[in-house]
Design a protein around this motif. Structure first.
Motif, PDB file in Angstrom:
ATOM      1  N   GLU A 193       1.226  15.304 -35.394  1.00  0.00           N
ATOM      2  CA  GLU A 193      -0.104  15.935 -35.435  1.00  0.00           C
ATOM      3  C   GLU A 193      -0.868  15.671 -34.144  1.00  0.00           C
ATOM      4  O   GLU A 193      -1.593  16.531 -33.651  1.00  0.00           O
ATOM      5  N   GLY A 219      -1.734  18.566 -31.402  1.00  0.00           N
ATOM      6  CA  GLY A 219      -3.175  18.831 -31.355  1.00  0.00           C
ATOM      7  C   GLY A 219      -3.759  19.233 -32.696  1.00  0.00           C
ATOM      8  O   GLY A 219      -4.951  19.508 -32.797  1.00  0.00           O
ATOM      9  N   THR A 220      -2.942  19.282 -33.750  1.00  0.00           N
ATOM     10  CA  THR A 220      -3.470  19.675 -35.055  1.00  0.00           C
ATOM     11  C   THR A 220      -4.388  18.599 -35.628  1.00  0.00           C
ATOM     12  O   THR A 220      -5.196  18.884 -36.504  1.00  0.00           O
ATOM     13  N   GLU A 260      -6.829  17.346 -34.253  1.00  0.00           N
ATOM     14  CA  GLU A 260      -8.205  17.643 -33.874  1.00  0.00           C
ATOM     15  C   GLU A 260      -8.914  18.397 -35.006  1.00  0.00           C
ATOM     16  O   GLU A 260     -10.048  18.103 -35.355  1.00  0.00           O
ATOM     17  N   GLN A 261      -8.196  19.393 -35.549  1.00  0.00           N
ATOM     18  CA  GLN A 261      -8.774  20.202 -36.619  1.00  0.00           C
ATOM     19  C   GLN A 261      -9.044  19.346 -37.853  1.00  0.00           C
ATOM     20  O   GLN A 261     -10.007  19.573 -38.579  1.00  0.00           O
ATOM     21  N   ILE A 262      -8.179  18.350 -38.062  1.00  0.00           N
ATOM     22  CA  ILE A 262      -8.359  17.468 -39.209  1.00  0.00           C
ATOM     23  C   ILE A 262      -9.520  16.515 -38.964  1.00  0.00           C
ATOM     24  O   ILE A 262     -10.300  16.212 -39.864  1.00  0.00           O
ATOM     25  N   ASN A 263      -9.666  16.066 -37.701  1.00  0.00           N
ATOM     26  CA  ASN A 263     -10.762  15.150 -37.363  1.00  0.00           C
ATOM     27  C   ASN A 263     -12.131  15.752 -37.627  1.00  0.00           C
ATOM     28  O   ASN A 263     -13.055  15.040 -38.022  1.00  0.00           O
ATOM     29  N   VAL A 264     -12.271  17.056 -37.374  1.00  0.00           N
ATOM     30  CA  VAL A 264     -13.587  17.666 -37.568  1.00  0.00           C
ATOM     31  C   VAL A 264     -13.813  18.095 -39.013  1.00  0.00           C
ATOM     32  O   VAL A 264     -14.901  18.548 -39.353  1.00  0.00           O
ATOM     33  N   SER A 265     -12.781  17.956 -39.851  1.00  0.00           N
ATOM     34  CA  SER A 265     -12.949  18.335 -41.257  1.00  0.00           C
ATOM     35  C   SER A 265     -13.501  17.139 -42.031  1.00  0.00           C
ATOM     36  O   SER A 265     -13.502  16.023 -41.529  1.00  0.00           O
ATOM     37  N   LEU A 278     -12.229  15.493 -44.136  1.00  0.00           N
ATOM     38  CA  LEU A 278     -11.146  14.619 -44.576  1.00  0.00           C
ATOM     39  C   LEU A 278     -11.314  13.226 -43.970  1.00  0.00           C
ATOM     40  O   LEU A 278     -11.485  13.092 -42.769  1.00  0.00           O
TER      41      LEU A 278
END
Lengths: 313, 376
Positions: free
Chosen positions: B205, B209-210, B212-217, B219
């Motif tokens: 991840e 770079g995926t 990053e999308q999880i960091n801003v969610s 979650l």
């Protein structure tokens, strides 16, 4: 109430001040362009606004929540899409939608409804079983944006969203951004393409951690650039540029294709002096000499150089 | 929260289904390890190749040879007739040992003197050489005793043996080393697959770079880690079961103890191993580096320091302290107790407590590292 209220937001890494007490407000539904060179502090500012980087001091209120005190609440209010494609290439379109929908707490009926919307927006109706890796770049970008707003956030951050995308896809992508803005979503976008910046309602220019200019595209061109830009078309462009850049009465010289742009205080004096130094003293033929409406690029180069000079002193 | 964890677990399984390289690591790798270790690492020495240099050529020497070859330990591969041939036989590895009967052997036996039989062993493999020597000593002692008994009987007396040892080995009566190795093998395979799989899955991840999308969610790190752990716990349990079943059919291992206890101890061990993998993922930034660190921290300690092959009691005390860094050591004690001895929790609860503490410390460490680097 503003959609985003930034108040003296600061981030210091060791001794390096990445973001130096910036303040600004963004209205609901506005397209807010955040511009600056690489390393100007753009990414650091965005990371703080998204609640993934804690500010050193200052605060920002997004959709009513503070990034300093309630970063987890902020995360539920925003969507985010970065220059790096961050969907899963090894999942199908539908699996990506299901995953991010699940992460944002969508399920059953609501998830199906949003899935339909995402597929429509990304031009992928009836193709949800395709592997994401196999999609063309422009479609991937649309899918990424649609998924970034799958939970219908009030604010969406787009960090250089159109990098590496062909001009037509870029144009389509901006249509999508406009649609979002019209439906009331605040769009906070960073870009390197100055033609894209023209689409923004407000443009803010950041350099070395400070905001150096802010306003609409029209305001920037008139308010900050009080000088006149003259476009010179002549032969021996290189030597002409060399000569002009040495003149004290010209604030700035830059080359645009085969033309030279010079920045002078007074239009008429400028015209006379250019003719004098080029034609009379150096026998360079001027085929055209026009006053032009400055482009954003002219404005930014002027502002950035002014700021660099100020910092150097 | 549960919905978010579920979304991650489902996503993880879907990605895994399409990742043939990872599936290979998870399912083919254990089979290869099992077969290699099962058949290659075998401490039992059978069918020792033996060459005889019989200068006596008497009934006594033949009887002695017969007593050796009648067991499955010694195979007679040939006779030689000169002492020069001994070197040749050992050099070419025609035989692992040569027995030399002196010319006067039966003569000495009848005059009640001690006959000296020479045994030459190929000492290159010290381990095997020691074992050969031990077998030979036992066989000789038994044969001597028999002769002694016969002699005493011929003069009308019965033999007297002051202490007669009757050895009996519990839990592994035939001293079959495979039964002893299977638990260690399970520990090692589970350790490697758990650490490698979770660290690769997280680092992937980061690399793509995926994250990053999880960091801003919304979650949280914990939800992400739990969601990612669940599929690998299930897979590891499947692999463990698979090894136990193949161990049963290939090497005859059995579960003597409580299967539910086995399940929960395994779960605790997997929790510790997966936490180790999470730490690896917070250090490494590329899958390549993660894979190398993961195999290093999982394979070596679980092989060398767990007591799997080398007994911990015979290590220098510094190394003995060092063995505590791997959860494999503690799980191995538990596993041997359940599989081989069939004893209950009263004999290995300290190990379970240690595993729990180990996991919590690692969990704390990894959340500390994560907070600093903000990657997970």
């Amino acid at each position: 109430m503003y959609s985003i209220e930034v108040n003296k937001l600061t981030k210091v890494f060791g001794k390096f001040v990445a973001v130096n007490g910036i303040s600004f407000n963004v209205n609901q539904g506005e397209i807010f362009g955040f511009l600056g060179a690489n390393g100007a502090g753009k990414s650091t500012a965005i990371r703080m606004l998204c609640g993934i980087l804690e500010p050193t001091s200052g605060d920002a209120i997004l959709g009513g929540y503070s990034v300093m005190n309630q970063p987890d609440k902020v995360k539920t209010q925003i969507g985010y899409m970065s220059q790096k494609f961050s969907l899963y290439n090894d999942l199908t379109v539908e699996e990506n939608i299901n995953f991010f929908g699940g992460v944002y707490g969508l399920y059953n009926h609501k998830l199906e409804e949003r899935k339909k919307w995402v597929l429509k927006v990304a031009f992928l109706e009836g193709q949800k079983h395709l592997l994401t890796a196999s999609l063309p770049g422009g479609i991937k970008q649309r899918l990424a944006l649609a998924i970034a707003v799958i939970h219908e956030p009030k604010i969406v951050f787009l960090d250089e969203p159109t990098g590496g995308v062909d001009p037509i896809s870029r144009r389509n992508f901006w249509d999508l951004i406009n649609e979002l803005s019209l439906s009331g979503v605040t769009v906070f976008v960073t870009t390197h393409y100055l033609d894209e910046a023209e689409f923004c309602n407000t443009i803010t220019l950041i350099n070395a951690g400070n905001i150096i200019a802010s306003g609409s595209s029209k305001e920037l061109k008139t308010k900050y650039l009080t000088n006149t830009i003259l476009e010179v078309e002549c032969d021996k462009v290189v030597s002409a540029l060399d000569i002009l850049s040495k003149q004290k009465w010209i604030d700035e010289t830059s080359i645009f294709g085969n033309y030279i742009h010079i920045n002078v205080k007074d239009e008429n004096v400028g015209r006379i002096l250019v003719k004098k130094v080029l034609t009379e003293q150096n026998s360079i033929n001027i085929s055209r000499l026009d006053k032009i409406v400055p482009t954003l690029e002219d404005v930014f180069i002027y502002l950035l150089e002014k700021d660099e000079n100020k910092n150097a002193e | 929260m549960l919905n978010r964890i579920k979304a991650i677990a489902i996503k993880e399984i879907r990605q895994l289904k399409r990742d043939s390289r990872m599936l290979y690591v998870l399912f083919v790798f254990p089979i290869i390890l099992l077969v290699i270790f099962g058949y290659a690492i075998n401490f039992d020495v059978h069918h020792i190749k033996m060459v005889i240099y019989d200068q006596d050529k008497s009934t006594d020497s033949r009887n002695f040879i017969k007593s050796l070859t009648s067991s499955e330990y010694f195979d007679l591969v040939g006779y030689i007739n000169t002492s020069q041939q001994i070197k040749n036989v050992l050099d070419t590895k025609t035989a692992q040992c040569v027995i030399v009967f002196p010319r006067d052997m039966s003569e000495k036996l009848y005059s009640r003197q001690t006959a000296k039989v020479q045994i030459l062993v190929d000492g290159v493999d010290a381990n095997t050489a020691t074992i050969i020597l031990n077998y030979m000593n036992i066989a000789t002692a038994a044969y001597s005793q028999k002769i002694q008994g016969e002699m005493l009987a011929s003069v009308g007396r019965s033999g007297y043996i002051p202490i007669d040892v009757h050895p009996a080995f519990w839990f592994n009566p035939a001293l079959d080393s495979m039964i002893f190795l299977i638990p260690g093998l399970i520990v090692m395979i589970l350790m490697i697959t758990a650490v490698v799989s979770i660290s690769l899955s997280i680092v992937r991840e980061k690399e793509r770079g995926t994250i990053e999308q999880i960091n801003v969610s919304p979650l949280t790190s914990l939800e992400l880690l739990i969601g990612k752990t669940i599929p690998y716990v299930i897979i590891s349990l499947i692999i463990g079961t698979f090894i136990l079943i193949s161990g049963h059919f290939l090497f005859g291992t059995m579960i003597k103890g409580n299967i539910i206890l086995l399940f929960f101890s395994t779960l605790l061990f997997l929790f510790a191993a997966l936490n180790l993998g999470i730490i690896v993922s917070s250090i490494a930034n590329t899958q390549q580096v993660a894979f190398q660190i993961a195999t290093l921290v999982s394979m070596l300690p679980s092989m060398l320091l767990s007591g799997f092959i080398f007994p911990i009691e015979s290590m220098p005390w510094v190394v003995q302290i060092l063995t505590n860094i791997t959860p494999a050591k503690f799980y191995l004690v538990v596993l041997r107790a359940i599989l081989l001895k069939g004893v209950g929790i009263e004999s290995f609860w300290p190990q379970l407590v240690y595993l729990a503490i180990f996991s919590l410390v690692l969990l704390f460490l990894s959340s500390l590292i994560n907070k600093k680097s903000k990657v997970v």
